[in-house]
Design a protein around this motif. Structure first.
Motif, PDB file in Angstrom:
ATOM      1  N   LYS A  75       0.828  -1.209   0.000  1.00 35.12           N
ATOM      2  CA  LYS A  75       0.000   0.000   0.000  1.00 35.12           C
ATOM      3  C   LYS A  75       0.861   1.258   0.000  1.00 35.12           C
ATOM      4  O   LYS A  75       0.531   2.241  -0.658  1.00 35.12           O
ATOM      5  CB  LYS A  75      -0.926   0.007   1.209  1.00 35.12           C
ATOM      6  CG  LYS A  75      -2.087  -0.942   1.071  1.00 35.12           C
ATOM      7  CD  LYS A  75      -2.983  -0.870   2.293  1.00 35.12           C
ATOM      8  CE  LYS A  75      -4.125  -1.855   2.176  1.00 35.12           C
ATOM      9  NZ  LYS A  75      -4.961  -1.860   3.386  1.00 35.12           N
ATOM     10  N   ALA A  76       1.975   1.224   0.744  1.00 35.31           N
ATOM     11  CA  ALA A  76       2.859   2.392   0.785  1.00 35.31           C
ATOM     12  C   ALA A  76       3.486   2.645  -0.584  1.00 35.31           C
ATOM     13  O   ALA A  76       3.547   3.794  -1.043  1.00 35.31           O
ATOM     14  CB  ALA A  76       3.950   2.186   1.839  1.00 35.31           C
ATOM     15  N   LYS A 129       2.247   1.661  -3.471  1.00 31.73           N
ATOM     16  CA  LYS A 129       1.154   2.064  -4.364  1.00 31.73           C
ATOM     17  C   LYS A 129       0.851   3.552  -4.186  1.00 31.73           C
ATOM     18  O   LYS A 129       0.616   4.270  -5.158  1.00 31.73           O
ATOM     19  CB  LYS A 129      -0.091   1.218  -4.072  1.00 31.73           C
ATOM     20  CG  LYS A 129      -1.276   1.531  -4.930  1.00 31.73           C
ATOM     21  CD  LYS A 129      -1.059   1.042  -6.331  1.00 31.73           C
ATOM     22  CE  LYS A 129      -2.338   1.209  -7.135  1.00 31.73           C
ATOM     23  NZ  LYS A 129      -2.135   0.966  -8.540  1.00 31.73           N
ATOM     24  N   GLY A 130       0.905   4.043  -2.947  1.00 26.31           N
ATOM     25  CA  GLY A 130       0.651   5.453  -2.698  1.00 26.31           C
ATOM     26  C   GLY A 130       1.770   6.365  -3.169  1.00 26.31           C
ATOM     27  O   GLY A 130       1.523   7.474  -3.646  1.00 26.31           O
ATOM     28  N   ASP A 180       2.660   4.599  -7.283  1.00 23.24           N
ATOM     29  CA  ASP A 180       1.504   4.165  -8.073  1.00 23.24           C
ATOM     30  C   ASP A 180       1.862   2.948  -8.919  1.00 23.24           C
ATOM     31  O   ASP A 180       1.642   2.901 -10.127  1.00 23.24           O
ATOM     32  CB  ASP A 180       0.950   5.297  -8.935  1.00 23.24           C
ATOM     33  CG  ASP A 180      -0.440   4.969  -9.463  1.00 23.24           C
ATOM     34  OD1 ASP A 180      -1.165   4.234  -8.776  1.00 23.24           O
ATOM     35  OD2 ASP A 180      -0.779   5.442 -10.559  1.00 23.24           O
TER      36      ASP A 180
END
Length: 138
Positions: A68-69, A71-72, A75
């Motif tokens: 998630k990190a 992806k944030g 991207d």
């Protein structure tokens, strides 16, 4: 591909392309975890990784929070390159890319051990070793 390597008191993390050429180098003290260092590497160089679609990482980077990190920040989706369960030596296509890059850097005699007083100087020695690799190659 991201991978870390511990070198006598310091940990180096590389973000390399599919050819093994570095796009990001992050050095920290050995008490930093691999995931935290990779997230910091991605945060520092997030503008460089706009065209990255998939980040291949070793099993030390597995976990939903890391994915998630990344992806944030970048991207991109995270794909873990796992070891072989059969405990036999089989070359796995994604795992050797960063190891080959560390092998190229190990040819520089100043990188076999952290002799520098500052981690920033150590990072610059890493950059100089890859410049010499590129000059010999092209």
């Amino acid at each position: 591909m991201m991978r870390g390597k511990k070198i006598s008191g310091a940990k180096v993390r590389l973000a390399v392309d599919i050819l093994g050429l570095p796009h990001g180098i992050h050095a920290s003290t050995a008490d930093f975890t691999d995931r935290d260092g990779a997230i910091e590497l991605a945060a520092i160089n997030s503008g460089k990784y706009e065209s990255v679609e998939t980040v291949f990482a070793g099993s030390a980077y597995s976990g939903e929070s890391f994915a998630k990190a990344i992806k944030g920040l970048v991207d991109a989706k995270v794909e873990i390159a796992r070891r072989n369960e059969a405990r036999m030596f089989i070359v796995l296509p994604k795992r050797w890319i960063v190891e080959r890059s560390f092998g190229w850097a190990d040819n520089c005699w100043r990188l076999w051990k952290v002799c520098e007083r500052r981690l920033s100087t150590f990072c610059q020695m890493f950059v100089l070793s890859f410049i010499s690799v590129l000059l010999r190659r092209y």
